[in-house]
Design a protein around this motif. Structure first.
Motif, PDB file in Angstrom:
ATOM      1  N   GLU A  55      72.184 118.719  62.280  1.00 19.62           N
ATOM      2  CA  GLU A  55      73.001 119.920  62.390  1.00 19.62           C
ATOM      3  C   GLU A  55      73.992 119.675  63.526  1.00 19.62           C
ATOM      4  O   GLU A  55      73.870 118.679  64.252  1.00 19.62           O
ATOM      5  CB  GLU A  55      72.145 121.141  62.684  1.00 19.62           C
TER       6      GLU A  55
ATOM      7  N   GLY B  41      73.620 131.424  60.483  1.00 19.48           N
ATOM      8  CA  GLY B  41      73.836 131.222  61.910  1.00 19.48           C
ATOM      9  C   GLY B  41      73.203 132.301  62.728  1.00 19.48           C
ATOM     10  O   GLY B  41      72.355 133.055  62.241  1.00 19.48           O
ATOM     11  N   GLY B  42      73.634 132.381  63.976  1.00 16.33           N
ATOM     12  CA  GLY B  42      73.081 133.390  64.850  1.00 16.33           C
ATOM     13  C   GLY B  42      73.473 133.163  66.287  1.00 16.33           C
ATOM     14  O   GLY B  42      74.271 132.269  66.617  1.00 16.33           O
TER      15      GLY B  42
ATOM     16  N   GLY C 202      75.559 129.748  53.886  1.00 17.45           N
ATOM     17  CA  GLY C 202      75.873 129.575  55.298  1.00 17.45           C
ATOM     18  C   GLY C 202      74.909 130.412  56.101  1.00 17.45           C
ATOM     19  O   GLY C 202      74.307 131.355  55.583  1.00 17.45           O
TER      20      GLY C 202
ATOM     21  N   ARG D 273      69.249 115.391  56.622  1.00 21.24           N
ATOM     22  CA  ARG D 273      67.896 115.955  56.736  1.00 21.24           C
ATOM     23  C   ARG D 273      67.029 115.361  55.638  1.00 21.24           C
ATOM     24  O   ARG D 273      67.429 115.378  54.463  1.00 21.24           O
ATOM     25  CB  ARG D 273      67.913 117.484  56.562  1.00 21.24           C
TER      26      ARG D 273
ATOM     27  N   PHE E 180      77.848 129.736  63.249  1.00 22.73           N
ATOM     28  CA  PHE E 180      77.233 129.576  61.929  1.00 22.73           C
ATOM     29  C   PHE E 180      77.714 128.265  61.328  1.00 22.73           C
ATOM     30  O   PHE E 180      78.686 127.668  61.807  1.00 22.73           O
ATOM     31  CB  PHE E 180      77.595 130.734  60.983  1.00 22.73           C
ATOM     32  N   SER E 181      77.039 127.817  60.278  1.00 25.01           N
ATOM     33  CA  SER E 181      77.530 126.674  59.500  1.00 25.01           C
ATOM     34  C   SER E 181      77.431 126.995  58.024  1.00 25.01           C
ATOM     35  O   SER E 181      76.452 127.601  57.582  1.00 25.01           O
ATOM     36  CB  SER E 181      76.704 125.421  59.764  1.00 25.01           C
ATOM     37  N   PHE E 182      78.445 126.565  57.283  1.00 27.55           N
ATOM     38  CA  PHE E 182      78.403 126.647  55.827  1.00 27.55           C
ATOM     39  C   PHE E 182      77.954 125.304  55.274  1.00 27.55           C
ATOM     40  O   PHE E 182      78.280 124.258  55.836  1.00 27.55           O
ATOM     41  CB  PHE E 182      79.803 126.918  55.252  1.00 27.55           C
TER      42      PHE E 182
ATOM     43  N   TYR F  73      83.990 122.721  63.390  1.00 26.62           N
ATOM     44  CA  TYR F  73      83.631 121.337  63.127  1.00 26.62           C
ATOM     45  C   TYR F  73      83.339 121.156  61.652  1.00 26.62           C
ATOM     46  O   TYR F  73      83.061 122.124  60.936  1.00 26.62           O
ATOM     47  CB  TYR F  73      82.402 120.938  63.963  1.00 26.62           C
TER      48      TYR F  73
ATOM     49  N   GLY G 104      71.229 122.121  45.081  1.00 27.09           N
ATOM     50  CA  GLY G 104      71.839 122.589  46.327  1.00 27.09           C
ATOM     51  C   GLY G 104      71.185 122.051  47.586  1.00 27.09           C
ATOM     52  O   GLY G 104      71.471 122.500  48.680  1.00 27.09           O
ATOM     53  N   ARG G 105      70.292 121.070  47.431  1.00 33.24           N
ATOM     54  CA  ARG G 105      69.624 120.527  48.625  1.00 33.24           C
ATOM     55  C   ARG G 105      69.716 119.011  48.611  1.00 33.24           C
ATOM     56  O   ARG G 105      69.235 118.353  47.692  1.00 33.24           O
ATOM     57  CB  ARG G 105      68.173 120.984  48.651  1.00 33.24           C
ATOM     58  N   TYR G 106      70.367 118.480  49.631  1.00 28.50           N
ATOM     59  CA  TYR G 106      70.574 117.037  49.712  1.00 28.50           C
ATOM     60  C   TYR G 106      70.018 116.498  51.016  1.00 28.50           C
ATOM     61  O   TYR G 106      69.659 117.266  51.904  1.00 28.50           O
ATOM     62  CB  TYR G 106      72.079 116.732  49.643  1.00 28.50           C
TER      63      TYR G 106
ATOM     64  N   THR H 189      75.131 122.234  65.968  1.00 31.50           N
ATOM     65  CA  THR H 189      75.137 123.112  67.147  1.00 31.50           C
ATOM     66  C   THR H 189      74.689 122.380  68.421  1.00 31.50           C
ATOM     67  O   THR H 189      75.344 122.478  69.462  1.00 31.50           O
ATOM     68  CB  THR H 189      74.251 124.344  66.889  1.00 31.50           C
TER      69      THR H 189
ATOM     70  N   TYR I 258      66.407 127.863  68.353  1.00 34.42           N
ATOM     71  CA  TYR I 258      67.212 128.299  69.506  1.00 34.42           C
ATOM     72  C   TYR I 258      67.725 129.736  69.444  1.00 34.42           C
ATOM     73  O   TYR I 258      68.323 130.228  70.374  1.00 34.42           O
ATOM     74  CB  TYR I 258      68.379 127.341  69.759  1.00 34.42           C
TER      75      TYR I 258
HETATM   76  P1  HAM Z   1      71.081 125.886  58.729  1.00 34.62           P
HETATM   77  O1  HAM Z   1      70.657 127.157  58.141  1.00 34.62           O
HETATM   78  O2  HAM Z   1      70.029 124.877  58.996  1.00 34.62           O
HETATM   79  O3  HAM Z   1      71.834 126.224  60.080  1.00 34.62           O
HETATM   80  O4  HAM Z   1      72.187 125.200  57.830  1.00 34.62           O
HETATM   81  C1  HAM Z   1      73.390 125.878  57.534  1.00 34.62           C
HETATM   82  C2  HAM Z   1      73.758 125.727  56.083  1.00 34.62           C
HETATM   83  O5  HAM Z   1      73.762 124.351  55.716  1.00 34.62           O
HETATM   84  C3  HAM Z   1      72.788 126.357  55.108  1.00 34.62           C
HETATM   85  O6  HAM Z   1      73.021 127.736  54.976  1.00 34.62           O
HETATM   86  C4  HAM Z   1      73.107 125.610  53.825  1.00 34.62           C
HETATM   87  O7  HAM Z   1      74.243 126.160  53.187  1.00 34.62           O
HETATM   88  C5  HAM Z   1      73.450 124.230  54.327  1.00 34.62           C
HETATM   89  N1  HAM Z   1      72.290 123.336  54.148  1.00 34.62           N
HETATM   90  C6  HAM Z   1      71.179 123.261  54.907  1.00 34.62           C
HETATM   91  N2  HAM Z   1      70.353 122.311  54.451  1.00 34.62           N
HETATM   92  C7  HAM Z   1      70.948 121.762  53.372  1.00 34.62           C
HETATM   93  C8  HAM Z   1      70.612 120.704  52.456  1.00 34.62           C
HETATM   94  N3  HAM Z   1      69.492 120.001  52.585  1.00 34.62           N
HETATM   95  N4  HAM Z   1      71.478 120.408  51.459  1.00 34.62           N
HETATM   96  C9  HAM Z   1      72.638 121.092  51.318  1.00 34.62           C
HETATM   97  N5  HAM Z   1      73.026 122.082  52.162  1.00 34.62           N
HETATM   98  C10 HAM Z   1      72.182 122.420  53.176  1.00 34.62           C
HETATM   99  C11 HAM Z   1      72.361 125.299  60.926  1.00 34.62           C
HETATM  100  O8  HAM Z   1      72.522 124.145  60.656  1.00 34.62           O
HETATM  101  C12 HAM Z   1      72.827 125.893  62.239  1.00 34.62           C
HETATM  102  N6  HAM Z   1      73.347 124.792  63.081  1.00 34.62           N
HETATM  103  C13 HAM Z   1      73.859 126.973  62.002  1.00 34.62           C
HETATM  104  C14 HAM Z   1      74.353 127.554  63.286  1.00 34.62           C
HETATM  105  C15 HAM Z   1      75.526 127.285  63.888  1.00 34.62           C
HETATM  106  N7  HAM Z   1      73.716 128.408  64.055  1.00 34.62           N
HETATM  107  C16 HAM Z   1      74.460 128.671  65.124  1.00 34.62           C
HETATM  108  N8  HAM Z   1      75.555 127.982  65.038  1.00 34.62           N
END
Ligand code: HAM
Length: 448
Positions: free
Chosen positions: A81, A286-287, A284, A113, A306-308, A107, A120-122, A83, A262
């Protein structure tokens, strides 16, 4: 043996690339309107960067990181990720001391991961996200959600569901965790192994369990909202009030706890089912976070972001028939013999300088097969260079849409192409005052 791509990764080409570029460009533009600037942390970080922030108890750190020892025996991790890397970068470069606060960063790039690949999961996917760090107002929480909402509606996705919850401050969360432990104490033995682990490490995460049987137990668990400190309660109510004022619809989801450690106070997710009925999970999420910056040795600042997930968004655009198409070269230059290739390379350069995307058929070959190739490549015009044309300083311009062709003097080519292709050059044709609004009185007479 045929070598294939790694499980959970995806080859991107053709229209899919066009869609990633389109998303990235719209998202960046909107971020810039909100005064965000791009930041690019590296893909590789010391493993500690993520263990410290995302949390030892999180699935991401426990099971999903691509971690390895490099040749110097350092434990490195390919970012799961952004953040943590953004915060590490801001603290290390002391940006909080030199920049106006809050620092607003956006960014985009691949993250990794080790999850079980499915719809939808890679294992390698792309995120576009933002972090707003060092602001001291709950309005930033609301503005960040607003920014996400603006991004989604600008790509035509306005029937998004925003799920929102609060995790409260540390004290609220500790009280809630012990209430959960009490509640699950005599139930946990019947729950899944993951939940048994979560019970020990972070009982909040049990609320996120997707196992049907477990969900029934989770339904009657105590609710966060009953354990919030007065300050956290007020804060959450005010964030919701700002969203109400902006007419942003949301659903409060008591079980939304997020998988990364976090967060405190506001957490949220963007959800959308595509027109074809596919639910790709959160598009997407976040928090808000209070401790992350100080955990990295920085001052006591909070952040929100947040992240999309771009793959999920691209799939939705595809299902909804809202894809952008790849831009093919408009012009195909067809030198009829090898000796005219040097004319062709010169001509194509000047076409490209003038903004026409151009292809050249250096393989020459028969006219009919060259034209076929140009048609297959979706070119609009073929420019044919043969002996007659070289002698008379002309060129044959064949319209591949209506199949009409004309011999044009090289000197006149530029204005001829302009008149033929101007429809495809909207931006340069559009009147600067209105960008093509039909009601604009300043429109140039020759516009059609
Ligand atoms: P996250 O919920 O782990 O948050 O990931 C954000 C988005 O990444 C998810 O809503 C989803 O759309 C996409 N995503 C997650 N895992 C996968 C996957 N295996 N394959 C495809 N898409 C995926 C974060 O990463 C935090 N850093 C968000 C954040 C930013 N919080 C605060 N600032």
């Amino acid at each position: 043996m045929e070598i294939k791509n790694v499980k959970g990764t995806k080859d991107l080409f053709g229209n899919e690339i066009a869609n990633f570029q389109y998303l990235n460009s719209i998202m960046s533009q909107i971020c810039e309107l909100f005064s965000y600037k791009e930041m690019r942390p590296p893909v590789l970080e010391h493993t500690e960067t993520f263990v410290r922030s995302v949390g030892e108890g999180s699935d991401v750190v426990r099971k999903e990181m691509y971690t390895f020892l490099d040749k110097g025996n350092r434990s490195l991790t390919m970012r799961p990720e952004f953040t943590a890397g953004i915060v590490r970068m801001i603290v290390q470069n002391k940006l909080y001391a030199t920049e106006v606060l809050p620092i607003k960063a956006y960014y985009c790039g691949p993250v990794f991961r080790y999850e079980r690949p499915q719809l939808g999961r890679y294992r390698q996917f792309n995120q576009f996200g933002i972090e707003c760090i060092g602001g001291n107002s709950l309005y930033y929480d609301a503005e960040v959600i607003l920014l996400g909402y603006c991004i989604l509606s600008s790509i035509g996705l306005d029937n998004v569901t925003i799920k929102i919850n609060t995790l409260g401050d540390d004290e609220s969360r500790e009280n809630y965790k012990s209430a959960l432990k009490d509640y699950f104490k005599d139930k946990i033995d019947l729950m899944c192994d993951d939940c048994k682990n979560r019970y020990e490490i972070n009982p909040l995460r049990i609320l996120d369990c997707k196992v049907n049987e477990d969900q029934k137990v989770v339904k009657d668990a105590p609710k966060m909202r009953d354990y919030l400190s007065q300050a956290s309660k007020n804060r959450f109510e005010q964030v919701l009030k700002v969203l109400d004022g902006l007419q942003i619809k949301y659903e409060i989801d008591d079980n939304l706890v997020r998988g990364l450690d976090y967060y405190s106070e506001t957490v949220f997710e963007f959800h959308l089912t595509s027109k074809a009925g596919n639910d790709y999970g959160a598009i997407g999420a976040g928090g808000h976070y209070d401790k992350l910056i100080s955990q990295f040795g920085g001052p006591n600042l909070s952040g929100v972001g947040f992240s999309f997930g771009l793959e999920r968004l691209v799939s939705i655009l595809f299902d909804n028939n809202e894809e952008v198409r790849e831009n093919d070269a408009e012009i195909f230059v067809l030198p009829m013999e090898e000796k005219y290739n040097s004319n062709a390379i010169q001509l194509s350069l000047s076409l490209r300088i003038n903004g026409y995307s151009t292809n050249v058929n250096y393989e020459n070959g028969k006219l009919s097969s060259s034209i076929k190739k140009a048609v297959r490549a979706n070119a609009k015009l073929a420019l044919i260079i043969g002996e007659n044309e070289i002698e008379s300083n002309t060129i044959i311009v064949k319209n591949l849409v209506d199949e009409k062709q004309e011999e044009v003097k090289l000197d006149d080519l530029s204005s001829y192409l302009h008149s033929l292709l101007r429809h495809h050059h909207h931006d340069s044709d559009k009147c600067e005052c209105c960008y093509g609004d039909d009601d604009c009185e300043n429109h140039h007479d020759e516009r059609d």
